[in-house]
Design an enzyme around this catalytic site. Structure first.
Site, mmCIF file in Angstrom:
data_model
loop_
_atom_site.group_PDB
_atom_site.id
_atom_site.type_symbol
_atom_site.label_atom_id
_atom_site.label_comp_id
_atom_site.label_asym_id
_atom_site.label_seq_id
_atom_site.Cartn_x
_atom_site.Cartn_y
_atom_site.Cartn_z
ATOM 1 N N HIS A 143 -50.436 -49.592 -1.639
ATOM 2 C CA HIS A 143 -50.727 -50.126 -0.313
ATOM 3 C C HIS A 143 -51.526 -51.417 -0.343
ATOM 4 O O HIS A 143 -51.695 -52.057 0.708
ATOM 5 C CB HIS A 143 -51.428 -49.083 0.556
ATOM 6 C CG HIS A 143 -50.987 -49.124 1.991
ATOM 7 N ND1 HIS A 143 -51.156 -48.077 2.861
ATOM 8 C CD2 HIS A 143 -50.358 -50.098 2.711
ATOM 9 C CE1 HIS A 143 -50.670 -48.402 4.057
ATOM 10 N NE2 HIS A 143 -50.189 -49.623 3.992
ATOM 11 N N ASP A 166 -50.818 -43.569 7.811
ATOM 12 C CA ASP A 166 -51.450 -43.290 6.526
ATOM 13 C C ASP A 166 -52.326 -42.045 6.648
ATOM 14 O O ASP A 166 -52.893 -41.785 7.720
ATOM 15 C CB ASP A 166 -52.329 -44.488 6.120
ATOM 16 C CG ASP A 166 -52.562 -44.602 4.625
ATOM 17 O OD1 ASP A 166 -52.680 -43.558 3.961
ATOM 18 O OD2 ASP A 166 -52.646 -45.734 4.126
ATOM 19 N N HIS A 168 -54.954 -42.030 4.879
ATOM 20 C CA HIS A 168 -56.250 -42.652 4.572
ATOM 21 C C HIS A 168 -56.440 -43.911 5.413
ATOM 22 O O HIS A 168 -55.466 -44.553 5.819
ATOM 23 C CB HIS A 168 -56.325 -43.004 3.085
ATOM 24 C CG HIS A 168 -55.918 -41.886 2.178
ATOM 25 N ND1 HIS A 168 -54.600 -41.676 1.812
ATOM 26 C CD2 HIS A 168 -56.637 -40.913 1.578
ATOM 27 C CE1 HIS A 168 -54.535 -40.613 1.019
ATOM 28 N NE2 HIS A 168 -55.751 -40.128 0.861
ATOM 29 N N ASP A 170 -58.048 -46.747 4.398
ATOM 30 C CA ASP A 170 -57.958 -47.983 3.593
ATOM 31 C C ASP A 170 -58.902 -49.053 4.135
ATOM 32 O O ASP A 170 -58.556 -50.228 4.224
ATOM 33 C CB ASP A 170 -56.518 -48.506 3.562
ATOM 34 C CG ASP A 170 -55.577 -47.548 2.863
ATOM 35 O OD1 ASP A 170 -56.063 -46.627 2.180
ATOM 36 O OD2 ASP A 170 -54.354 -47.711 3.004
ATOM 37 N N HIS A 183 -56.224 -50.639 -3.294
ATOM 38 C CA HIS A 183 -55.307 -50.059 -2.307
ATOM 39 C C HIS A 183 -56.062 -49.294 -1.222
ATOM 40 O O HIS A 183 -55.484 -48.948 -0.194
ATOM 41 C CB HIS A 183 -54.230 -49.186 -2.974
ATOM 42 C CG HIS A 183 -54.680 -47.805 -3.376
ATOM 43 N ND1 HIS A 183 -53.799 -46.757 -3.522
ATOM 44 C CD2 HIS A 183 -55.906 -47.296 -3.683
ATOM 45 C CE1 HIS A 183 -54.443 -45.661 -3.884
ATOM 46 N NE2 HIS A 183 -55.725 -45.966 -3.992
ATOM 47 N N ASP A 274 -47.503 -45.739 4.766
ATOM 48 C CA ASP A 274 -47.772 -45.074 3.488
ATOM 49 C C ASP A 274 -47.052 -43.732 3.503
ATOM 50 O O ASP A 274 -47.245 -42.929 4.420
ATOM 51 C CB ASP A 274 -49.288 -44.886 3.325
ATOM 52 C CG ASP A 274 -49.686 -44.450 1.927
ATOM 53 O OD1 ASP A 274 -48.950 -43.629 1.327
ATOM 54 O OD2 ASP A 274 -50.739 -44.893 1.440
ATOM 55 N N ASP A 276 -47.655 -41.194 2.017
ATOM 56 C CA ASP A 276 -48.545 -40.038 2.003
ATOM 57 C C ASP A 276 -49.003 -39.622 3.399
ATOM 58 O O ASP A 276 -49.710 -38.613 3.551
ATOM 59 C CB ASP A 276 -49.735 -40.237 1.063
ATOM 60 C CG ASP A 276 -50.814 -41.183 1.588
ATOM 61 O OD1 ASP A 276 -50.874 -41.455 2.802
ATOM 62 O OD2 ASP A 276 -51.630 -41.647 0.764
ATOM 63 N N GLU A 319 -46.263 -46.566 -1.654
ATOM 64 C CA GLU A 319 -46.847 -45.430 -2.367
ATOM 65 C C GLU A 319 -45.847 -44.344 -2.752
ATOM 66 O O GLU A 319 -46.241 -43.217 -3.044
ATOM 67 C CB GLU A 319 -48.014 -44.818 -1.586
ATOM 68 C CG GLU A 319 -49.177 -45.766 -1.333
ATOM 69 C CD GLU A 319 -50.045 -46.073 -2.563
ATOM 70 O OE1 GLU A 319 -49.767 -45.494 -3.653
ATOM 71 O OE2 GLU A 319 -50.996 -46.881 -2.429
#
Length: 362
Positions: A143, A166, A168, A170, A183, A274, A276, A319
């Site tokens: 990312h 995402d 997360h 970030d 990332h 992302d 994830d 990712e």
């Protein structure tokens, strides 16, 4: 000690830097430093694909294989199946040479010379794709590549809104990151409001944090560091975590996100996605998976709604790591990525529109 902005200017002068750096004094309403580009209606019949086989923003090997895996799964063919009228151009993969900063390091930013060099080349490429009147699809890679892709978008369109999908946030800086992996920092590097949270960063003179954090919305958050949560609350960042998805449903979350970051419906839209953000059962082959994520149906809906605005100009899909998990895990993850990207290019689950009705009896 000199104020940091003054120090940045002195360093830039000593290095002969001709472009901007972290962090020049930029008025919140000043857009003179951004290329002035005529607002354009997105031409969805023209699509450009850019691969970024980059893995230096984190520590796990294999994420650089993501673009090849997604292409090998037939991405281009699947997009073309939407309509034979689509003009699809694959621009290949980003190449770069990591610069040597002669010992000018920044603490807790691993592989900065790689991130800075790759991101700069990607920024130029994304701008080229958008200037060529194409929807830009960027395949990661980790990312960290969003630094370059969003910067390139900003050099094409001065008014950009970002949907960051995402698990997360970030949103760490080099002084708060628990790992030093970049990332986990791209949003903080891009946001204008956070420019004073950074030291001078060698190699990043080409990039300015000029997008307002108010023009960004998160969807899918469920693993947020304490510092990141504090920044989200301090600046009132639009953050729709999995709790909000469960409370309101993905349709309402997407409506609220778009309304808040682009209330007038005039901004060029960028989705940075992302893999994830999906639940690990949907996309197991990724480096920082977190249980309890989006279903693939919810993920596709986000892309469909973004496309439906008529203003979606750029998409990152990052990712995907084919080196993680079993062959079945990899297949499932890559297929999920293809489903998301095809939806971003206009595929409808109701069925695509036929180019001719000649086969239907009159």
């Amino acid at each position: 000690m000199l104020p940091r902005l003054a120090l940045v200017r002195l360093v830039r002068q000593s290095l002969g830097a001709a472009s901007s750096s972290y962090c020049t004094a930029v008025s919140p309403t000043d857009t003179s430093h951004v290329a002035t580009v005529r607002p354009k209606k997105i031409n969805y019949e023209r699509i450009g694909v850019v691969g970024v086989p980059f893995d230096k923003g984190q520590r796990k090997k294999g994420v650089g294989l993501g673009p090849k895996a997604i292409r090998d799964a037939g991405l281009i063919d699947h997009i073309q199946e939407i309509s034979p009228k689509l003009n699809i151009k694959d621009y290949g993969d980003i190449q770069y040479e990591a610069l040597n900063y002669a010992g000018r390091k920044v603490g807790n930013m691993k592989k900065l010379e790689h991130v800075a060099s790759c991101s700069r080349n990607l920024s130029h490429q994304v701008t080229e794709v958008l200037d060529d009147d194409r929807l830009c699809i960027t395949l990661g890679g980790d990312h960290a590549i969003a630094i370059g892709s969003i910067d390139g978008h900003l050099h094409h369109s001065k008014d950009v809104a970002v949907i960051w999908v995402d698990a997360h946030a970030d949103l760490n800086t080099n002084s708060t990151s628990p790992t030093g992996n970049i990332h986990g920092m791209p949003v903080a590097l891009l946001a204008r409001e956070l420019c004073d949270y950074w030291p001078y960063i060698p190699g990043m003179d080409w990039q300015e944090p000029i997008i307002s954090i108010k023009n960004l919305a998160y969807i899918g958050l469920r693993s947020v560091d304490p510092y990141e949560r504090a920044i989200i609350e301090k600046f009132g960042i639009n953050a729709f975590g999995m709790r909000e998805v469960e409370k309101y449903g993905i349709r309402e979350v997407m409506r609220m996100a778009l309304e808040r970051i682009d209330p007038d419906g005039t901004k060029s839209l960028h989705v940075s996605y992302d893999i994830d953000s999906l639940d690990v059962l949907e996309a197991p082959s990724t480096g920082t998976s977190v249980r309890g994520g989006l279903t693939l149906r919810e993920g596709i809906y986000i892309m469909e709604e973004a496309y439906g605005t008529g203003r979606l100009a750029a998409v990152d899909l990052v990712e995907v790591n084919p080196a993680i998990g079993t062959p079945e895990d990899v297949r499932r993850t890559v297929e999920a990525a293809v489903h998301l990207l095809v939806a971003a290019c206009g595929h409808s689950r109701k069925g695509d529109i036929a180019d001719t009705l000649d086969l239907i009896p009159k």
